[in-house]
Design a protein around this motif. Structure first.
Motif, mmCIF file in Angstrom:
data_model
loop_
_atom_site.group_PDB
_atom_site.id
_atom_site.type_symbol
_atom_site.label_atom_id
_atom_site.label_comp_id
_atom_site.label_asym_id
_atom_site.label_seq_id
_atom_site.Cartn_x
_atom_site.Cartn_y
_atom_site.Cartn_z
ATOM 1 N N LEU A 1 -28.960 -2.417 -49.153
ATOM 2 C CA LEU A 1 -30.243 -3.101 -50.794
ATOM 3 C C LEU A 1 -30.586 -1.758 -50.570
ATOM 4 C CD1 LEU A 1 -31.621 -6.704 -49.400
ATOM 5 C CD2 LEU A 1 -30.954 -6.061 -51.751
ATOM 6 N N ALA A 2 -30.637 -0.728 -49.853
ATOM 7 C CA ALA A 2 -31.273 0.322 -49.778
ATOM 8 C C ALA A 2 -31.160 1.366 -50.017
ATOM 9 C CB ALA A 2 -31.479 1.168 -47.956
ATOM 10 N N GLY A 3 -29.237 1.432 -50.479
ATOM 11 C CA GLY A 3 -28.418 2.459 -51.146
ATOM 12 C C GLY A 3 -28.760 1.852 -52.599
ATOM 13 N N ALA A 4 -28.825 0.000 -53.093
ATOM 14 C CA ALA A 4 -28.857 -0.069 -54.275
ATOM 15 C C ALA A 4 -30.313 0.654 -54.570
ATOM 16 C CB ALA A 4 -28.798 -1.682 -54.691
ATOM 17 N N ARG A 5 -31.628 0.519 -53.715
ATOM 18 C CA ARG A 5 -32.777 1.268 -54.433
ATOM 19 C C ARG A 5 -32.626 2.287 -54.458
ATOM 20 N NH1 ARG A 5 -34.779 -3.198 -50.436
ATOM 21 N NH2 ARG A 5 -35.090 -1.276 -49.132
ATOM 22 N N SER A 6 -32.074 2.769 -53.354
ATOM 23 C CA SER A 6 -31.504 4.682 -53.991
ATOM 24 C C SER A 6 -31.691 5.022 -54.882
ATOM 25 C CB SER A 6 -31.063 5.327 -52.841
ATOM 26 O OG SER A 6 -31.196 6.244 -52.843
ATOM 27 N N GLU A 7 -30.100 4.623 -55.993
ATOM 28 C CA GLU A 7 -29.397 4.608 -56.772
ATOM 29 C C GLU A 7 -29.965 4.340 -58.141
ATOM 30 O OE1 GLU A 7 -24.655 3.155 -59.142
ATOM 31 O OE2 GLU A 7 -25.767 2.200 -57.419
ATOM 32 N N GLY A 8 -31.256 2.629 -57.774
ATOM 33 C CA GLY A 8 -32.110 2.643 -59.207
ATOM 34 C C GLY A 8 -33.138 3.585 -59.457
ATOM 35 N N ASN B 1 -33.222 7.141 -58.734
ATOM 36 C CA ASN B 1 -32.276 8.152 -58.640
ATOM 37 C C ASN B 1 -32.404 8.211 -61.178
ATOM 38 O OD1 ASN B 1 -32.812 9.601 -56.147
ATOM 39 N ND2 ASN B 1 -30.648 8.745 -55.680
ATOM 40 N N ARG B 2 -32.079 7.025 -60.669
ATOM 41 C CA ARG B 2 -32.325 6.630 -62.565
ATOM 42 C C ARG B 2 -33.140 7.322 -63.112
ATOM 43 N NH1 ARG B 2 -29.654 0.651 -63.236
ATOM 44 N NH2 ARG B 2 -30.542 1.596 -65.569
ATOM 45 N N PRO B 3 -33.562 8.579 -64.078
ATOM 46 C CA PRO B 3 -34.391 8.156 -65.128
ATOM 47 C C PRO B 3 -34.988 7.136 -65.389
ATOM 48 C CG PRO B 3 -33.127 9.338 -66.569
ATOM 49 C CD PRO B 3 -32.037 8.654 -65.064
ATOM 50 N N TRP C 1 -41.080 -2.095 -54.589
ATOM 51 C CA TRP C 1 -41.828 -2.719 -56.030
ATOM 52 C C TRP C 1 -41.565 -1.513 -56.595
ATOM 53 C CZ3 TRP C 1 -44.688 1.580 -57.428
ATOM 54 C CH2 TRP C 1 -45.802 1.602 -58.852
ATOM 55 N N ARG C 2 -41.626 -0.346 -56.318
ATOM 56 C CA ARG C 2 -40.996 0.426 -57.704
ATOM 57 C C ARG C 2 -39.877 0.544 -58.403
ATOM 58 N NH1 ARG C 2 -38.737 4.880 -59.598
ATOM 59 N NH2 ARG C 2 -39.952 6.495 -60.748
ATOM 60 N N ALA D 1 -37.030 -1.657 -62.699
ATOM 61 C CA ALA D 1 -35.990 -2.714 -63.630
ATOM 62 C C ALA D 1 -36.739 -2.772 -65.231
ATOM 63 C CB ALA D 1 -35.529 -2.896 -62.604
ATOM 64 N N ILE D 2 -38.033 -3.373 -64.864
ATOM 65 C CA ILE D 2 -38.801 -3.904 -66.103
ATOM 66 C C ILE D 2 -38.828 -3.238 -67.047
ATOM 67 C CG2 ILE D 2 -41.556 -4.863 -66.160
ATOM 68 C CD1 ILE D 2 -40.681 -6.303 -63.735
ATOM 69 N N ALA D 3 -39.655 -1.834 -66.766
ATOM 70 C CA ALA D 3 -39.628 -0.766 -67.806
ATOM 71 C C ALA D 3 -38.112 -0.266 -68.834
ATOM 72 C CB ALA D 3 -39.985 0.071 -66.777
#
Length: 341
Positions: free
Chosen positions: A57-64, A66-68, A166-167, A172-174
Motif C-alpha cells: 500500500l505504501a508503494g502504491a501511494r508513493s507511486e500515486g 509521484n504522479r503530477p 488522504w493525499r 485520485a479524485i482530482a
C-alpha cells in the motif's frame, strides 16, 4: 536460437494434459516463481510476510504521489477549488508532523483525527463519483460512522499515515475530475443521503477541506488564508442553493418570503433565496429593501462561508438586514444549519 530456446519451444511436448511437467528438465525447486506458485496452491496457503500489505500500500501511494497533479486549467470549473485546497492543506503537512501528536485541534480531535475525518468523507465522495475506496478510509455510508471507522483504523493511528492516505485519495479524485471534464460535472450522483451534481460534490469537498485547513492553521499559529475569489463565489453559490432545504428547520415557513442575499468582498454576489428555491442574480444590484422582498441581507462572503462551516454564529457574524428582520434571521439560521460534524 539457443538450446534453451529450443527447449522452450518444445514445451508442449514436455507437459501432460493437466499442464504439469512430465519429462525433460525438472523445475528447480529453488526457483522463486515456482515456490510462489506452490505456496498459492497449498490447501493451507503460507501467510504473507508481516508488513507485506503495508509495504504494498505504501508503494502504491508513493507511486500515486509521484504522479503530477492536474493543472487548474485542465479541470472543469467545479474541480478547481478542490485542487487548490488539496495543495494548500498538503503544504501544512511538515509543520503538523513537527507538532505534538496529541495536541487538540478541534475539540478533542487531534490533527490525525481531522485528517482521518477528511479522508473518510472524501471516500464517500469518491464512491459517489465511481472511484474505489481504499480500506484505510474506513467503512460505513454516513459521515459519523465512516469517520469513526477511519479514526480507529491504520490512518487514525499516525498523522503521517493519515496525510499519505488522504493525499493519495484526494489526488485520485482530482485526476478523475480532469479525466471526465466539464460534461461529467452535471452527472447526478448519490451523496450523503441526497442526490447532487458531481460538480457540487467536488465543491462540497473543497469547502470542507478549506474549513479544516483553517482549523489546522489556527493550531499552527498561522493566519487565515481565504480561498481565491472565484472559489469563494462557487462555494458560496453551493451554500445558497442549499438554504431552502434548511429553511423550515431554521424557523421559517413555506410562505413565499423572498430574501435578497448580497455577499460582499472578493468572490461575492447576489441571490434571491426563499423556502422554495434560490437563484443567482446577474449582479448585486441595489442593496436596499423594495416591495416584493421580505428582506435584504448583506454580509461578507467569507463570513457567510464560515457561518456555513460552523466557524461563526448567526448572532456574532457581521451583517445588515433591511425589511423583515425575522426573514433575515431565517437566512442566517439556515446558513448555520448547513454545518456538518
Amino acid at each position: 536460437m539457443t538450446a534453451d530456446d529450443n527447449r522452450a519451444a518444445e514445451g508442449p511436448d514436455n507437459v501432460d494434459e493437466t499442464g504439469a511437467p512430465s519429462g525433460g528438465e525438472a523445475m528447480d525447486d529453488n526457483d522463486a516463481v515456482w515456490r510462489l506458485l506452490s505456496d498459492l496452491s497449498e490447501d493451507d496457503p503460507v501467510a504473507p510476510p508481516a508488513g507485506l500489505r503495508a509495504a504494498v500500500l505504501a508503494g502504491a501511494r508513493s507511486e500515486g504521489a509521484n504522479r503530477p497533479l492536474p493543472r487548474a486549467d485542465q479541470l472543469p470549473a467545479a474541480g478547481v477549488p478542490y485542487l487548490r485546497q488539496l495543495i494548500e492543506l498538503s503544504s501544512l503537512g511538515p509543520a503538523l508532523l513537527a507538532r505534538p501528536a496529541q495536541e487538540p485541534v478541534l475539540g478533542e480531535w487531534t490533527a490525525t483525527d481531522v485528517l482521518a475525518h477528511l479522508l473518510a468523507v472524501d471516500a464517500l465522495a469518491g464512491a459517489a463519483l465511481g472511484l474505489p475506496t481504499p480500506p484505510e478510509t474506513g467503512s460505513g455510508a454516513d459521515v459519523l460512522t465512516r469517520t469513526a471507522s477511519a479514526r480507529s483504523g491504520p490512518a487514525g493511528a499516525s498523522l503521517r499515515e493519515a496525510l499519505a492516505v488522504w493525499r493519495a485519495q484526494a489526488a485520485a479524485i482530482a485526476r478523475h475530475t480532469a479525466a471526465v471534464g466539464e460534461p461529467g460535472m452535471a452527472r447526478q450522483v448519490p451523496y450523503l443521503g441526497t442526490v447532487m451534481a458531481a460538480g457540487d460534490v467536488l465543491l462540497d469537498r473543497a469547502f470542507e477541506t478549506w474549513v479544516h485547513a483553517e482549523d489546522l492553521r489556527t493550531v499552527l499559529g498561522r493566519p487565515a488564508l481565504d480561498p481565491a475569489p472565484g472559489d469563494v463565489h462557487l462555494m458560496s453559490d453551493l451554500g445558497v442553493r442549499m438554504l431552502p432545504g434548511a429553511w423550515l428547520s431554521a424557523g421559517g415557513d413555506l410562505d413565499d418570503e423572498l430574501v435578497h442575499l448580497v455577499l460582499t468582498g472578493p468572490g461575492g454576489g447576489a441571490w434571491r433565496v426563499g423556502p422554495r428555491g434560490a437563484a443567482a442574480l446577474p449582479d448585486a444590484g441595489p442593496a436596499g429593501w423594495r416591495p416584493g422582498l421580505a428582506a435584504v441581507v448583506v454580509m461578507d462572503g467569507i463570513d457567510f462561508c464560515r457561518l456555513a462551516g460552523g466557524r461563526a454564529e448567526p448572532h456574532s457574524v457581521p451583517h445588515r438586514v433591511e425589511g423583515d428582520r425575522a426573514a433575515g434571521a431565517h437566512v442566517l439560521a439556515a446558513t448555520a444549519l448547513l454545518a456538518r460534524p
